[in-house]
Design an enzyme around this catalytic site. Structure first.
Site, PDB file in Angstrom:
ATOM      1  N   TYR A  16       1.094  -1.354   0.128  1.00  0.00           N
ATOM      2  CA  TYR A  16       0.082   0.083  -0.043  1.00  0.00           C
ATOM      3  C   TYR A  16       0.838   1.243   0.005  1.00  0.00           C
ATOM      4  O   TYR A  16       0.302   2.225   0.369  1.00  0.00           O
ATOM      5  CB  TYR A  16      -0.925  -0.088   1.217  1.00  0.00           C
ATOM      6  CG  TYR A  16      -1.773  -1.203   1.168  1.00  0.00           C
ATOM      7  CD1 TYR A  16      -2.950  -1.163   0.132  1.00  0.00           C
ATOM      8  CD2 TYR A  16      -1.971  -2.427   1.930  1.00  0.00           C
ATOM      9  CE1 TYR A  16      -3.765  -2.116   0.425  1.00  0.00           C
ATOM     10  CE2 TYR A  16      -2.594  -3.456   2.100  1.00  0.00           C
ATOM     11  CZ  TYR A  16      -3.938  -3.355   1.123  1.00  0.00           C
ATOM     12  OH  TYR A  16      -4.643  -4.354   1.040  1.00  0.00           O
ATOM     13  N   HIS A  63       4.511  -6.903  -4.048  1.00  0.00           N
ATOM     14  CA  HIS A  63       3.104  -6.881  -4.214  1.00  0.00           C
ATOM     15  C   HIS A  63       2.259  -5.580  -4.049  1.00  0.00           C
ATOM     16  O   HIS A  63       2.634  -4.715  -3.237  1.00  0.00           O
ATOM     17  CB  HIS A  63       2.236  -8.199  -3.349  1.00  0.00           C
ATOM     18  CG  HIS A  63       2.314  -7.549  -1.931  1.00  0.00           C
ATOM     19  ND1 HIS A  63       1.065  -7.020  -1.386  1.00  0.00           N
ATOM     20  CD2 HIS A  63       3.045  -7.775  -0.857  1.00  0.00           C
ATOM     21  CE1 HIS A  63       1.243  -6.962  -0.075  1.00  0.00           C
ATOM     22  NE2 HIS A  63       2.388  -7.289   0.278  1.00  0.00           N
ATOM     23  N   ASP A 119      -1.639 -10.975   9.011  1.00  0.00           N
ATOM     24  CA  ASP A 119      -0.906 -12.316   8.582  1.00  0.00           C
ATOM     25  C   ASP A 119       0.581 -12.440   8.814  1.00  0.00           C
ATOM     26  O   ASP A 119       1.308 -13.467   9.304  1.00  0.00           O
ATOM     27  CB  ASP A 119      -0.900 -12.490   7.030  1.00  0.00           C
ATOM     28  CG  ASP A 119      -2.298 -12.859   6.592  1.00  0.00           C
ATOM     29  OD1 ASP A 119      -2.971 -13.770   6.919  1.00  0.00           O
ATOM     30  OD2 ASP A 119      -2.802 -12.026   5.903  1.00  0.00           O
TER      31      ASP A 119
END
Ligand code: ADP
Length: 603
Positions: free
Chosen positions: A148, A451, A208
């Site tokens: 992000y 990612h 996570d």
């Protein structure tokens, strides 16, 4: 490669790994470095041939004078210029100068300096200094918001205010009230260790991977996997420094306790009196949060399990079966259903080891490799947990078994069915609030694995899930990325988390990654789906999709911004909210804009 050991969690290194995970951390670090091909490069200089790059609209002379003034107030070690090589590091040794998972040039969203306040008063000092010199500041807690934007400021040359390094105290753990009060630099790892040490039978809730800031993640409205998985929903009380330098306490904290102590119900009752303002300090640029209270869950017994599904065609039915189980709280947490590619990737397999082509790995290849795993040849894996004493857990499992009995090849796998190093055990830990590192493993799917997350909200409905899945599949195919979606299911909505795993050492791949996600945001908005959270580079596009009634929401956001931050110094552009000083000067990046630098006019 001989690498120095990863940092260990301690009073001095609050961002390190706990001792219980040291071997995992060592292995993870090694994998990251072995999987990295990026060479260090000389820095790009600013237009005047010097470093650091300057914030907008300030001369070097004025900047240097302003920095000298701030250094005098905070002390030399607490003001550090970004004039050295930029290093991406890895998860536990991440940069606070730029986005470790850069999507544009690594030199794009970078700071001019990092400052380290040691107290709320020093945060005020920095804010007042920023107003005086009109220099934008960008607060981070840990800066591990990877996918992000990480630690990167939206406006190049901003000052990153790293709160985590020096403001990392657990101010209180209240075993009777089941709550805690934290500073920004407390990670899930640190809070978990402290709760264990306290001896109270309490759980935290973790994401996570456990190195993020509990406070920072809640401010970005992140989620975890116990019944307390809504992190903002389970906060109670805040202390905020406003962009003008004033300090406010929210909730019951606004009412001083006897003899000017903290109010004893600050972490008990969320709302206090009057308008409930806490929400405006999340996903925004209206204030810097210096303390935040959280509720802790009383520990309970639990059983986490996986259900695997072989047939892709059953997908809609699976979602429709989960909906009532989740709404009735038979499944007491935030269960998730994951696509098999992510499952294969989390075993540490790299794409290049199984497929030599350019585009996504064909499904048959994925399934062929899954055959060698305990789950076997499957398409979806559902992870869920039932909580409570054995009898009630058994009753719940029976209900779940019955519900899924209409899908003939649904297969239940329990922790005792798999060896101790199987990924299911990481899910068991996370579903009971034990922070781990395991989910870093799927990043090695690509060299320099990074990612981006495309995260729309979906109704808990098979038809919607299918529509989103196919939308994503089409775009991943078009831009050449593997599918790694997961649906995190709350009773009334699903966070659809689609991962674009890309090689940040490959400029073409980075361009494709951002084009792919921009296309998916536009596709989703056309069908009425919106993101719950996004990368800083995509926030203008996402904010523009929330445009009901001629963008009334953004007009409200801008009204608040101009009132609270008249000089526009705090995190300009975050969440698509630009202060007046920056508005409509070319900073906004909308969906059809494929520039590769954020600075207006820079190519
Ligand atoms: P984490 O390391 O937990 O993922 P970050 O520190 O990266 O969290 O912060 C996540 C987001 O929240 C960032 O966009 C950051 O700007 C914002 N943020 C973090 N800490 C604060 C804070 N104390 N006050 C205001 N905003 C913050």
């Amino acid at each position: 490669m001989l690498l120095p050991p990863p940092p260990t969690l301690s009073e001095h290194i609050p961002s390190g790994a706990p001792v219980r995970l040291l071997e995992d951390a060592k292995a993870s670090k090694e994998r990251f470095y072995n999987n990295s091909t990026i060479q260090e490069k000389p820095r790009d200089k600013d237009d005047d041939g010097l470093l650091p790059v300057l914030p907008p609209d300030i001369t070097r002379n004025a900047f240097n004078n302003a920095i000298a003034e701030l250094t005098k107030s905070l002390g030399e070690p607490n003001v550090v210029l970004t004039d050295k090589p930029l290093v991406d590091g890895w998860y536990l040794e991440h940069p606070n100068t730029h986005d470790a998972f850069h999507v544009h040039s690594r030199e794009d969203t970078i700071s001019s300096a990092t400052v380290y306040p040691g107290s709320t008063e020093e945060v005020q000092t920095i804010v007042k200094w920023a107003n005086k010199h009109l220099i934008p500041i960008y607060p981070i807690s840990m800066g591990r918001n990877l996918g992000y934007g990480g630690a990167a400021p939206r406006v190049r040359g901003s000052i990153v205010m790293d709160l985590g390094k020096r403001m990392n105290k657990i101010l209180k753990i209240d075993g009777d009230n089941c709550s805690c009060l934290l500073e920004p630099g407390v990670t899930y790892f640190a809070l978990y260790e402290a709760v264990q040490k306290s001896g109270y039978p309490l759980w935290i809730d973790t994401t996570d991977v456990g190195g993020g800031s509990v406070l920072g993640n809640a401010l970005d409205r992140g989620v975890g996997y116990t019944p307390y998985g809504d992190h903002f929903g389970n906060h109670c009380g805040m202390e905020v420094v406003l962009p003008t330098g004033d300090i406010v306490r929210l909730g019951m904290g606004a009412l001083p306790g006897k003899d000017n102590t903290d109010n004893p119900t600050w972490q008990s009752f969320q709302y206090g009196y009057g308008p409930y303002s806490d929400g405006i300090f999340t996903q925004s640029n209206y204030g810097i949060v210096t303390k935040m209270g959280f509720w802790l869950m009383p520990a309970t017994e639990h059983l986490t399990f996986a259900i695997t599904f072989a047939r892709e065609d059953d997908f809609e039915r699976i979602i429709d079966i989960i909906r009532p189980l989740s709404a009735q709280r038979v499944l007491g947490n935030v269960p998730q259903i994951r696509h098999v590619t992510q499952e294969l990737a989390v075993t540490g397999i790299r794409k290049k080891d199984i497929y030599a082509g350019d585009g996504p790995v064909p499904e048959q290849v994925i399934r062929e490799h899954m055959k060698a795993t305990i789950y076997g040849d499957v398409t979806w894996i559902f992870y869920a947990t039932v909580y409570g004493p054995k009898d009630s857990r058994n009753t719940s499992i029976d209900v779940v078994r019955k519900a899924f009995s209409v899908i003939p090849d649904a297969k239940f796998i329990f922790p005792d069915d798999v060896p101790p190093d199987h990924y299911l055990h990481a899910r068991v830990a996370i579903a009971s609030g034990v922070p781990m590192l395991t989910d870093l493993d799927w990043l090695h799917w690509k060299s320099n694995g990074s990612h981006l997350a495309f995260s729309p909200i979906s109704p808990v409905d098979g038809k919607d899930a299918r529509k989103l899945y196919e939308m994503v599949q089409k775009r991943h195919g078009e831009f050449g990325f593997d599918m790694m979606p997961a649906f995190c299911i709350a009773p009334r909505e699903m966070h659809f988390i689609d991962i674009i795993c890309y090689d940040r050492g490959d400029e073409d791949e980075k361009r494709r990654a951002i084009k792919c996600i921009r296309a998916m945001i536009a596709d989703a908005a056309k069908e009425g789906y919106g993101e719950y959270r996004t990368h800083i580079l995509l926030s203008d596009q996402v904010a523009a999709t929330y445009n009901w009634n001629n963008a009334a929401l953004m007009r409200l956001n801008e009204t608040l911004k101009d009132a609270l931050d008249p000089n526009g110094i705090l995190a300009p552009g975050k969440a698509g909210i630009w202060p007046k000083r920056f508005r409509e000067k070319g900073w906004e990046i909308l969906g059809d804009d494929d520039r590769t630098w954020t600075v207006p006019g820079k190519i």
